[in-house]
Design an enzyme around this catalytic site. Structure first.
Site, short mmCIF file in Angstrom:
data_model
loop_
_atom_site.label_atom_id
_atom_site.label_comp_id
_atom_site.label_asym_id
_atom_site.label_seq_id
_atom_site.Cartn_x
_atom_site.Cartn_y
_atom_site.Cartn_z
N LYS A 1 10.83 26.63 -32.13
CA LYS A 1 9.45 26.79 -31.66
C LYS A 1 9.41 27.94 -30.65
O LYS A 1 10.20 27.95 -29.68
CB LYS A 1 9.00 25.49 -31.02
CG LYS A 1 7.52 25.22 -31.05
CD LYS A 1 7.28 23.81 -30.54
CE LYS A 1 5.83 23.43 -30.58
NZ LYS A 1 5.59 22.15 -29.90
C1 E4P Z 1 2.33 20.88 -30.38
O1 E4P Z 1 3.34 21.25 -30.92
C2 E4P Z 1 2.26 20.51 -28.97
O2 E4P Z 1 3.47 19.88 -28.63
C3 E4P Z 1 1.18 19.54 -28.64
O3 E4P Z 1 0.39 19.23 -29.77
C4 E4P Z 1 0.39 19.88 -27.42
O4 E4P Z 1 -0.59 18.89 -27.22
P1 E4P Z 1 -1.35 18.68 -25.82
O5 E4P Z 1 -2.37 19.75 -25.70
O6 E4P Z 1 -1.97 17.33 -25.95
O7 E4P Z 1 -0.29 18.77 -24.75
#
Ligand code: E4P
Length: 217
Positions: A83
């Protein structure tokens, strides 16, 4: 539509995995912090548990350091998906890692142009953050819809991974638009099955069945 769970909590992941409906996992530095676990240990456990891609995020901000971290993360397991943040260095690393055969997830996407760049960088997944846009009074679903059109226009193979999901309605809207994947917290995924009429209907069927005195087995 593929379902990923957005957590680094092993117990929650195991529970979701047992349903047979889970296609992958996404983590991020905040979720690792929340788990209280060592990133390498917990990510390895997740990869051993789940067959599908497990996103593990680099924390470096410059290309060369991102590549070093990606090399370490990639060694954890074959189903690791690296990522990377949606920055120029992140895109450059995405291009290099994808060309090298790694799965990549370009995260923190908040605009259609950013998603266009992620596709050009060969990302396996792009993660538009719906909830965080909604928090700013911008409709996150419009972004998913725009990316769907752009990717279809050019037949980009990058999968749209709807992220920052906060509600079951987000899941429905993302599915209607044609997002390829949704990643949601365990509680949101579990809530998808709920409907009061299902509970009420089942209770009535079971009450009538008891009155018959019959047994199927
Ligand atoms: C995606 O890969 C992220 O980890 C996640 O969806 C972020 O979500 P949040 O905005 O609720 O922290």
């Amino acid at each position: 539509m593929k379902f990923f769970v957005d957590t680094a909590d092993i117990k929650e992941i195991a529970e979701m995995n047992d349903t047979g409906l889970l296609d992958g996992v996404t983590t991020n530095p905040s979720l690792i912090m929340k788990s209280g676990r060592d990133i390498m240990e917990v990510t390895k456990e997740i990869c051993d548990l789940v067959e599908g891609p497990v996103s593990a995020e680099v924390t470096a901000t410059e290309y060369a350091d991102m590549m070093k971290e990606a090399a370490v993360l990639a060694k954890i397991a074959d189903n690791i998906c690296i990522k990377l943040p949606l920055t120029m260095d992140g895109l450059k690393a995405c291009k290099a890692l994808t060309s090298d055969g790694h799965k990549t997830n370009v995260t923190l996407c908040f605009s259609a142009n950013q998603a266009l760049l992620a596709a050009k960088a060969g990302a396996t997944f792009v993660s538009p953050f719906i909830g965080r846009l909604d928090d700013m009074a911008v409709d996150g679903m419009d972004l998913i819809a725009d990316i769907r059109i752009i990717y279809d226009n050019y037949d980009f193979k990058t999968e749209i991974l709807a992220a920052s999901i906060r509600t079951v309605d987000h899941v429905k809207q993302a599915a209607l638009i044609g997002a390829d994947v949704v990643t949601a917290p365990p509680a949101t995924l579990k809530a998808l099955v709920k409907h009061p009429l299902t509970d009420k209907g089942l209770a009535a069927f079971l009450a009538d069945w008891a009155k018959t005195g019959q047994s199927i087995t």
